[in-house]
Enzyme design. Structure first.
Site, PDB file in Angstrom:
ATOM      1  N   GLU A  59       0.823  -1.213   0.000  1.00 18.83           N
ATOM      2  CA  GLU A  59       0.000   0.000   0.000  1.00 18.83           C
ATOM      3  C   GLU A  59       0.858   1.264   0.000  1.00 18.83           C
ATOM      4  O   GLU A  59       0.544   2.238  -0.673  1.00 18.83           O
ATOM      5  CB  GLU A  59      -0.972   0.012   1.191  1.00 18.83           C
ATOM      6  CG  GLU A  59      -2.123  -0.962   1.056  1.00 18.83           C
ATOM      7  CD  GLU A  59      -3.019  -0.710  -0.165  1.00 18.83           C
ATOM      8  OE1 GLU A  59      -3.036   0.412  -0.686  1.00 18.83           O
ATOM      9  OE2 GLU A  59      -3.687  -1.659  -0.606  1.00 18.83           O
ATOM     10  N   GLN A  64       0.700   6.759  -5.480  1.00 15.46           N
ATOM     11  CA  GLN A  64       1.231   7.487  -6.640  1.00 15.46           C
ATOM     12  C   GLN A  64       1.979   6.609  -7.636  1.00 15.46           C
ATOM     13  O   GLN A  64       2.698   7.125  -8.482  1.00 15.46           O
ATOM     14  CB  GLN A  64       2.222   8.607  -6.223  1.00 15.46           C
ATOM     15  CG  GLN A  64       1.955   9.301  -4.933  1.00 15.46           C
ATOM     16  CD  GLN A  64       0.937  10.398  -5.094  1.00 15.46           C
ATOM     17  OE1 GLN A  64       0.628  10.797  -6.213  1.00 15.46           O
ATOM     18  NE2 GLN A  64       0.394  10.855  -3.994  1.00 15.46           N
ATOM     19  N   LEU A 102      11.759   4.426  -7.383  1.00 12.38           N
ATOM     20  CA  LEU A 102      10.313   4.347  -7.164  1.00 12.38           C
ATOM     21  C   LEU A 102       9.710   5.738  -6.912  1.00 12.38           C
ATOM     22  O   LEU A 102       8.493   5.921  -7.011  1.00 12.38           O
ATOM     23  CB  LEU A 102      10.025   3.408  -5.975  1.00 12.38           C
ATOM     24  CG  LEU A 102       8.667   2.746  -5.870  1.00 12.38           C
ATOM     25  CD1 LEU A 102       8.236   2.062  -7.167  1.00 12.38           C
ATOM     26  CD2 LEU A 102       8.668   1.714  -4.737  1.00 12.38           C
ATOM     27  N   GLY A 103      10.553   6.707  -6.594  1.00 13.68           N
ATOM     28  CA  GLY A 103      10.072   8.090  -6.457  1.00 13.68           C
ATOM     29  C   GLY A 103       9.436   8.380  -5.102  1.00 13.68           C
ATOM     30  O   GLY A 103       9.274   7.490  -4.274  1.00 13.68           O
ATOM     31  N   TYR A 142      -6.445   6.015   4.516  1.00 15.83           N
ATOM     32  CA  TYR A 142      -6.723   4.962   3.543  1.00 15.83           C
ATOM     33  C   TYR A 142      -5.916   3.699   3.877  1.00 15.83           C
ATOM     34  O   TYR A 142      -6.453   2.593   3.930  1.00 15.83           O
ATOM     35  CB  TYR A 142      -6.380   5.450   2.132  1.00 15.83           C
ATOM     36  CG  TYR A 142      -6.451   4.345   1.112  1.00 15.83           C
ATOM     37  CD1 TYR A 142      -7.665   3.962   0.572  1.00 15.83           C
ATOM     38  CD2 TYR A 142      -5.299   3.654   0.710  1.00 15.83           C
ATOM     39  CE1 TYR A 142      -7.755   2.918  -0.345  1.00 15.83           C
ATOM     40  CE2 TYR A 142      -5.380   2.615  -0.207  1.00 15.83           C
ATOM     41  CZ  TYR A 142      -6.598   2.257  -0.730  1.00 15.83           C
ATOM     42  OH  TYR A 142      -6.679   1.228  -1.626  1.00 15.83           O
ATOM     43  N   ASP A 160     -10.102   5.522  -1.550  1.00  9.09           N
ATOM     44  CA  ASP A 160      -9.150   6.317  -2.339  1.00  9.09           C
ATOM     45  C   ASP A 160      -9.901   6.860  -3.563  1.00  9.09           C
ATOM     46  O   ASP A 160     -11.134   6.754  -3.640  1.00  9.09           O
ATOM     47  CB  ASP A 160      -7.937   5.461  -2.743  1.00  9.09           C
ATOM     48  CG  ASP A 160      -8.318   4.337  -3.689  1.00  9.09           C
ATOM     49  OD1 ASP A 160      -9.524   4.123  -3.922  1.00  9.09           O
ATOM     50  OD2 ASP A 160      -7.404   3.672  -4.210  1.00  9.09           O
ATOM     51  N   CYS A 212     -14.785  -0.133 -13.609  1.00  8.48           N
ATOM     52  CA  CYS A 212     -15.395   1.196 -13.431  1.00  8.48           C
ATOM     53  C   CYS A 212     -14.312   2.262 -13.634  1.00  8.48           C
ATOM     54  O   CYS A 212     -13.962   3.008 -12.728  1.00  8.48           O
ATOM     55  CB  CYS A 212     -16.023   1.295 -12.042  1.00  8.48           C
ATOM     56  SG  CYS A 212     -17.165   2.656 -11.902  1.00  8.48           S
ATOM     57  N   CYS A 219     -19.860  -0.746 -18.116  1.00 11.54           N
ATOM     58  CA  CYS A 219     -21.055  -1.112 -17.341  1.00 11.54           C
ATOM     59  C   CYS A 219     -21.678  -2.418 -17.810  1.00 11.54           C
ATOM     60  O   CYS A 219     -22.273  -3.147 -17.008  1.00 11.54           O
ATOM     61  CB  CYS A 219     -22.084   0.012 -17.406  1.00 11.54           C
ATOM     62  SG  CYS A 219     -21.443   1.574 -16.783  1.00 11.54           S
TER      63      CYS A 219
HETATM   64 FE1  SF4 Z   1     -19.219   1.627 -12.556  1.00 12.99          FE
HETATM   65 FE2  SF4 Z   1     -20.889   1.117 -14.590  1.00 12.99          FE
HETATM   66 FE3  SF4 Z   1     -20.477  -0.693 -12.686  1.00 12.99          FE
HETATM   67 FE4  SF4 Z   1     -21.856   1.510 -12.144  1.00 12.99          FE
HETATM   68  S1  SF4 Z   1     -22.448  -0.114 -13.585  1.00 12.99           S
HETATM   69  S2  SF4 Z   1     -20.267   0.602 -10.867  1.00 12.99           S
HETATM   70  S3  SF4 Z   1     -20.760   3.004 -13.393  1.00 12.99           S
HETATM   71  S4  SF4 Z   1     -18.948   0.070 -14.152  1.00 12.99           S
END
Ligand code: SF4
Length: 370
Positions: A59, A64, A102-103, A142, A160, A212, A219
């Site tokens: 973690e 970054q 690694l910065g 986090y 995050d 996502c 989706c």
């Molecule tokens: Fe993300 Fe689409 Fe899944 Fe909703 S349906 S959590 S916007 S990938």
């Protein structure tokens, strides 16, 4: 709208912003995680707690930095210092040398300081609770939540940027970031289950990293699509909203494009004074600091109807503020219904009417969606 019509209208509405069913959401997400969790060197298989040293090291390195860049460094550190006590006994210069490349070098200094603190104050054992982890050098909110959940099974919620984006979409959060952060955190905490909080945390990470994604969420293959208001309303890719950095404030609202069975459009005459005074508009909610939640927006619809969201937003810049409008459309309405200050206009006369550009954009967006 009459009281009877209004209540019928409200009964037609989709679920509200916070009605997402946490238990079935977690079950669907975890089933997906069990089928195909990313295999990463610091992870344990689904259902098992990971080693806190491995979680912590990864973690800190992942802040970054991408997973791909981190893996060789993680392997090198583990080979050299297989435990937190071994790392605590190392020379700082040696740690910095292995970290080189690694910065963000303050992370390496904090890593070493944290290892020493764990060796000195905790007998070489990571404390289990989010609160005690948070008190250690270089461990932020986090990371503390991630270690507590993944290594110790505490019901802690690590939020995050990735998780923020997923939650903002799941609940179609209308407020822009950063003001929306506390609300998103609260919603994320509500979703976190008592059972398997660590796997849930890692599943949320995987969902944000692989499906996502920031610009174009996938989706159609998403395991929690059935729970997602952002997807249901066609606004997922635009979320989370972000406050503008410039000095122009951002406003939000919802516009209602009512279409009669003959194809005429309902427009409202604005009051003679003020912004766009006397011009015609697609009826809308007030324009405020956040996107109105669905129920609130629908309560302002000019007529009862089956209001469906049009995918995407209309964006318009006025001299003193920028505006994002969600557009809802309902068809097959009767022209005998005519709310105050409104009239029905056949489509062919629209081009000759006094309709401001922002409303022309709304008409185009709602009548000719791409
Ligand atoms: Fe993300 Fe689409 Fe899944 Fe909703 S349906 S959590 S916007 S990938």
């Amino acid at each position: 709208m009459t009281a009877v019509a209004a209540s019928r209208h409200r009964a037609d509405l989709a679920v509200g912003d916070e009605n997402l069913e946490a238990a079935t959401f977690a079950a669907d997400l975890l089933a997906w995680y069990d089928r195909g969790a990313r295999v990463l060197p610091w992870r344990s298989p689904p259902g098992a707690h990971a080693d806190p040293y491995h979680v912590w090291l990864s973690e800190i390195m992942l802040q970054q930095t991408t997973v791909k860049a981190v893996i060789p460094y993680y392997d090198k550190f583990l080979r050299r210092w297989p435990s937190v006590t071994a790392l605590a006994a190392a020379d700082l210069d040696e740690v910095m040398a292995v970290w080189a490349g690694l910065g963000y070098y303050s992370r390496a200094r904090n890593l070493h300081a944290c290892a020493k603190a764990i060796a000195a104050a905790h007998g070489g054992q990571f404390p289990h609770s989010e609160t005690s982890l948070r008190a250690l050098p270089g461990i932020g909110a986090y990371t503390a939540a991630a270690i507590a959940a993944i290594a110790f099974g505490e019901r802690a919620t690590a939020v995050d940027g990735n998780v923020e984006r997923v939650v903002a979409r799941l609940f179609a959060v209308g407020e822009p970031l950063p003001a929306a952060k506390p609300k998103i955190k609260r919603l994320a905490a509500r979703l976190t289950p008592l059972r398997r909080p660590g796997d849930f945390t890692q599943a949320m990470m995987d969902l944000g990293a692989s499906i996502c994604s920031p610009r174009s969420p996938s989706c159609l293959v998403c395991p929690v699509r059935a729970h997602c208001l952002g997807h249901a309303r066609g606004v997922a890719a635009a979320l989370p909203f972000k406050a503008k950095k410039g000095d122009k404030p951002q406003r939000f609202g919802a516009a209602f494009l009512a279409i009669s069975s003959e194809g005429a459009v309902l427009l409202r005459r604005r009051p003679p004074k003020g912004l766009l005074g006397g011009m015609l508009e697609v009826p809308s909610t007030a324009w405020g600091a956040s996107m109105p939640p669905l129920e609130q927006a629908h309560a302002d619809a000019p007529l009862p109807g089956h209001w469906l969201p049009v995918c995407g937003f209309v964006r318009h810049s006025f001299t003193h503020f920028d505006l994002d409008l969600a557009v809802y459309r309902a068809g097959n309405l009767s022209r005998t219904e005519r709310p105050a200050a409104c009239a029905w206009y056949p489509r062919e006369v629209l081009q000759d009417e006094a309709i401001p550009s922002v409303m022309r954009k709304v008409l185009k967006h709602g009548l000719d969606p791409r």
